[in-house]
Design a protein around this motif. Structure first.
Motif, PDB file in Angstrom:
ATOM      1  N   GLN A   1      -8.334  -1.536   7.009  1.00  0.00           N
ATOM      2  CA  GLN A   1      -8.115  -1.126   5.633  1.00  0.00           C
ATOM      3  C   GLN A   1      -7.554   0.292   5.599  1.00  0.00           C
ATOM      4  O   GLN A   1      -8.091   1.199   6.233  1.00  0.00           O
ATOM      5  N   VAL A   2      -6.482   0.457   4.871  1.00  0.00           N
ATOM      6  CA  VAL A   2      -5.856   1.778   4.727  1.00  0.00           C
ATOM      7  C   VAL A   2      -6.332   2.386   3.425  1.00  0.00           C
ATOM      8  O   VAL A   2      -6.083   1.830   2.362  1.00  0.00           O
ATOM      9  N   PRO A   3      -6.982   3.536   3.467  1.00  0.00           N
ATOM     10  CA  PRO A   3      -7.419   4.157   2.211  1.00  0.00           C
ATOM     11  C   PRO A   3      -6.242   4.739   1.453  1.00  0.00           C
ATOM     12  O   PRO A   3      -5.394   5.408   2.030  1.00  0.00           O
ATOM     13  N   VAL A   4      -6.176   4.454   0.189  1.00  0.00           N
ATOM     14  CA  VAL A   4      -5.148   4.990  -0.688  1.00  0.00           C
ATOM     15  C   VAL A   4      -5.859   5.584  -1.898  1.00  0.00           C
ATOM     16  O   VAL A   4      -6.637   4.897  -2.560  1.00  0.00           O
ATOM     17  N   VAL A   5      -5.605   6.848  -2.182  1.00  0.00           N
ATOM     18  CA  VAL A   5      -6.336   7.531  -3.250  1.00  0.00           C
ATOM     19  C   VAL A   5      -5.363   8.189  -4.213  1.00  0.00           C
ATOM     20  O   VAL A   5      -4.596   9.075  -3.822  1.00  0.00           O
ATOM     21  N   GLU A   6      -5.424   7.753  -5.471  1.00  0.00           N
ATOM     22  CA  GLU A   6      -4.617   8.357  -6.526  1.00  0.00           C
ATOM     23  C   GLU A   6      -5.445   9.390  -7.288  1.00  0.00           C
ATOM     24  O   GLU A   6      -6.665   9.262  -7.396  1.00  0.00           O
ATOM     25  N   SER A   7      -4.753  10.363  -7.845  1.00  0.00           N
ATOM     26  CA  SER A   7      -5.403  11.348  -8.699  1.00  0.00           C
ATOM     27  C   SER A   7      -4.361  11.947  -9.636  1.00  0.00           C
ATOM     28  O   SER A   7      -3.156  11.747  -9.456  1.00  0.00           O
ATOM     29  N   PHE A  29       1.488   7.515   8.017  1.00  0.00           N
ATOM     30  CA  PHE A  29       1.946   7.710   6.630  1.00  0.00           C
ATOM     31  C   PHE A  29       3.441   7.919   6.551  1.00  0.00           C
ATOM     32  O   PHE A  29       4.124   7.347   5.707  1.00  0.00           O
ATOM     33  N   SER A  30       3.972   8.756   7.432  1.00  0.00           N
ATOM     34  CA  SER A  30       5.383   9.121   7.341  1.00  0.00           C
ATOM     35  C   SER A  30       6.306   7.938   7.593  1.00  0.00           C
ATOM     36  O   SER A  30       7.498   8.006   7.289  1.00  0.00           O
ATOM     37  N   ALA A  31       5.781   6.854   8.118  1.00  0.00           N
ATOM     38  CA  ALA A  31       6.590   5.665   8.378  1.00  0.00           C
ATOM     39  C   ALA A  31       6.545   4.667   7.232  1.00  0.00           C
ATOM     40  O   ALA A  31       7.222   3.637   7.279  1.00  0.00           O
ATOM     41  N   ASN A  32       5.759   4.974   6.210  1.00  0.00           N
ATOM     42  CA  ASN A  32       5.519   4.010   5.136  1.00  0.00           C
ATOM     43  C   ASN A  32       6.315   4.297   3.869  1.00  0.00           C
ATOM     44  O   ASN A  32       6.328   5.424   3.379  1.00  0.00           O
ATOM     45  N   ALA A  33       6.928   3.255   3.340  1.00  0.00           N
ATOM     46  CA  ALA A  33       7.442   3.343   1.980  1.00  0.00           C
ATOM     47  C   ALA A  33       6.248   3.292   1.023  1.00  0.00           C
ATOM     48  O   ALA A  33       5.194   2.746   1.346  1.00  0.00           O
ATOM     49  N   ILE A  34       6.418   3.877  -0.144  1.00  0.00           N
ATOM     50  CA  ILE A  34       5.349   3.951  -1.148  1.00  0.00           C
ATOM     51  C   ILE A  34       5.892   3.486  -2.491  1.00  0.00           C
ATOM     52  O   ILE A  34       7.020   3.823  -2.871  1.00  0.00           O
ATOM     53  N   GLY A  35       5.077   2.744  -3.204  1.00  0.00           N
ATOM     54  CA  GLY A  35       5.435   2.330  -4.547  1.00  0.00           C
ATOM     55  C   GLY A  35       4.367   2.749  -5.553  1.00  0.00           C
ATOM     56  O   GLY A  35       3.182   2.622  -5.281  1.00  0.00           O
ATOM     57  N   CYS A  96      -1.063   3.249  -6.700  1.00  0.00           N
ATOM     58  CA  CYS A  96      -0.194   3.546  -5.568  1.00  0.00           C
ATOM     59  C   CYS A  96      -0.343   2.424  -4.547  1.00  0.00           C
ATOM     60  O   CYS A  96      -1.463   1.965  -4.266  1.00  0.00           O
ATOM     61  N   ASN A  97       0.785   1.986  -4.011  1.00  0.00           N
ATOM     62  CA  ASN A  97       0.794   0.981  -2.956  1.00  0.00           C
ATOM     63  C   ASN A  97       1.474   1.576  -1.723  1.00  0.00           C
ATOM     64  O   ASN A  97       2.566   2.142  -1.812  1.00  0.00           O
ATOM     65  N   ALA A  98       0.843   1.429  -0.579  1.00  0.00           N
ATOM     66  CA  ALA A  98       1.346   2.056   0.644  1.00  0.00           C
ATOM     67  C   ALA A  98       1.797   1.016   1.666  1.00  0.00           C
ATOM     68  O   ALA A  98       1.094   0.028   1.904  1.00  0.00           O
ATOM     69  N   GLY A  99       2.956   1.284   2.229  1.00  0.00           N
ATOM     70  CA  GLY A  99       3.386   0.471   3.358  1.00  0.00           C
ATOM     71  C   GLY A  99       4.062  -0.828   3.014  1.00  0.00           C
ATOM     72  O   GLY A  99       4.144  -1.731   3.857  1.00  0.00           O
ATOM     73  N   GLY A 100       4.549  -0.955   1.797  1.00  0.00           N
ATOM     74  CA  GLY A 100       5.260  -2.171   1.423  1.00  0.00           C
ATOM     75  C   GLY A 100       6.631  -2.230   2.070  1.00  0.00           C
ATOM     76  O   GLY A 100       7.111  -1.270   2.670  1.00  0.00           O
ATOM     77  N   ARG A 101       7.263  -3.375   1.916  1.00  0.00           N
ATOM     78  CA  ARG A 101       8.611  -3.550   2.458  1.00  0.00           C
ATOM     79  C   ARG A 101       9.610  -3.150   1.390  1.00  0.00           C
ATOM     80  O   ARG A 101       9.606  -3.685   0.280  1.00  0.00           O
ATOM     81  N   TYR A 112      -2.324  -2.812   0.566  1.00  0.00           N
ATOM     82  CA  TYR A 112      -3.023  -1.526   0.509  1.00  0.00           C
ATOM     83  C   TYR A 112      -2.790  -0.843  -0.827  1.00  0.00           C
ATOM     84  O   TYR A 112      -1.753  -0.224  -1.062  1.00  0.00           O
ATOM     85  N   TRP A 113      -3.789  -0.950  -1.691  1.00  0.00           N
ATOM     86  CA  TRP A 113      -3.748  -0.388  -3.029  1.00  0.00           C
ATOM     87  C   TRP A 113      -4.843   0.644  -3.214  1.00  0.00           C
ATOM     88  O   TRP A 113      -5.935   0.510  -2.663  1.00  0.00           O
ATOM     89  N   GLY A 114      -4.557   1.641  -4.046  1.00  0.00           N
ATOM     90  CA  GLY A 114      -5.613   2.516  -4.483  1.00  0.00           C
ATOM     91  C   GLY A 114      -6.345   1.907  -5.670  1.00  0.00           C
ATOM     92  O   GLY A 114      -5.991   0.820  -6.149  1.00  0.00           O
ATOM     93  N   LYS A 115      -7.345   2.623  -6.160  1.00  0.00           N
ATOM     94  CA  LYS A 115      -8.132   2.125  -7.289  1.00  0.00           C
ATOM     95  C   LYS A 115      -7.518   2.492  -8.629  1.00  0.00           C
ATOM     96  O   LYS A 115      -7.988   2.024  -9.672  1.00  0.00           O
ATOM     97  N   GLY A 116      -6.500   3.347  -8.595  1.00  0.00           N
ATOM     98  CA  GLY A 116      -5.785   3.677  -9.816  1.00  0.00           C
ATOM     99  C   GLY A 116      -6.290   4.930 -10.504  1.00  0.00           C
ATOM    100  O   GLY A 116      -7.420   5.382 -10.292  1.00  0.00           O
TER     101      GLY A 116
END
Length: 123
Positions: A1-7, A29-35, A96-101, A112-116
């Motif tokens: 599980q990848v932690p994703v934290v929005e604020s 992280f630096s290899a991941n696209a973010i949405g 925030c979504n991390a690591g999508g294509r 991998y989604w944050g809680k918003g």
């Protein structure tokens, strides 16, 4: 599980600005696209902005083009969403979504989604 934290969410008047942050700990992280997505009450989750791993490619939904800016700081494992000229219809929970294509014109989210973070724009 990848932690994703929005604020950074909050209450703002129409015409105001907010800046959201998305932190994704980890060496990849630096290899991941973010949405960045948002979901308003009673509506489906929609894609707002995307950024590729290096930060050189960014795409926006038509509804936010010219008002929102996505950026990233790979040294801080953080992606930002700067929102200006906010409208009441921008009210939503932002995710925030991390690591999508991320290919030309499309972003396919990962699991991998944050809680918003809640953004509320008053009129």
């Amino acid at each position: 599980q990848v932690p994703v934290v929005e604020s950074g969410g909050g209450l703002v008047q129409a015409g105001g600005s907010l800046s959201l942050s998305c932190v994704v700990p980890g060496s990849t992280f630096s290899a991941n696209a973010i949405g960045w997505y948002r979901q308003a009450p009673g509506k489906e989750r929609e894609l707002v902005a995307t950024i590729n791993s290096g930060g050189g490619r960014r795409d926006y939904a038509d509804s936010v083009t010219g008002r929102f800016t996505i950026s990233r700081d790979n040294a801080k494992n953080t992606v930002y969403l700067q929102m200006t000229r906010l409208l009441p219809e921008d009210t939503a929970v932002y995710y925030c979504n991390a690591g999508g294509r991320y290919s030309i014109g499309a972003y396919y989210p990962s699991t991998y989604w944050g809680k918003g973070t809640q953004v509320t724009v008053s009129s």
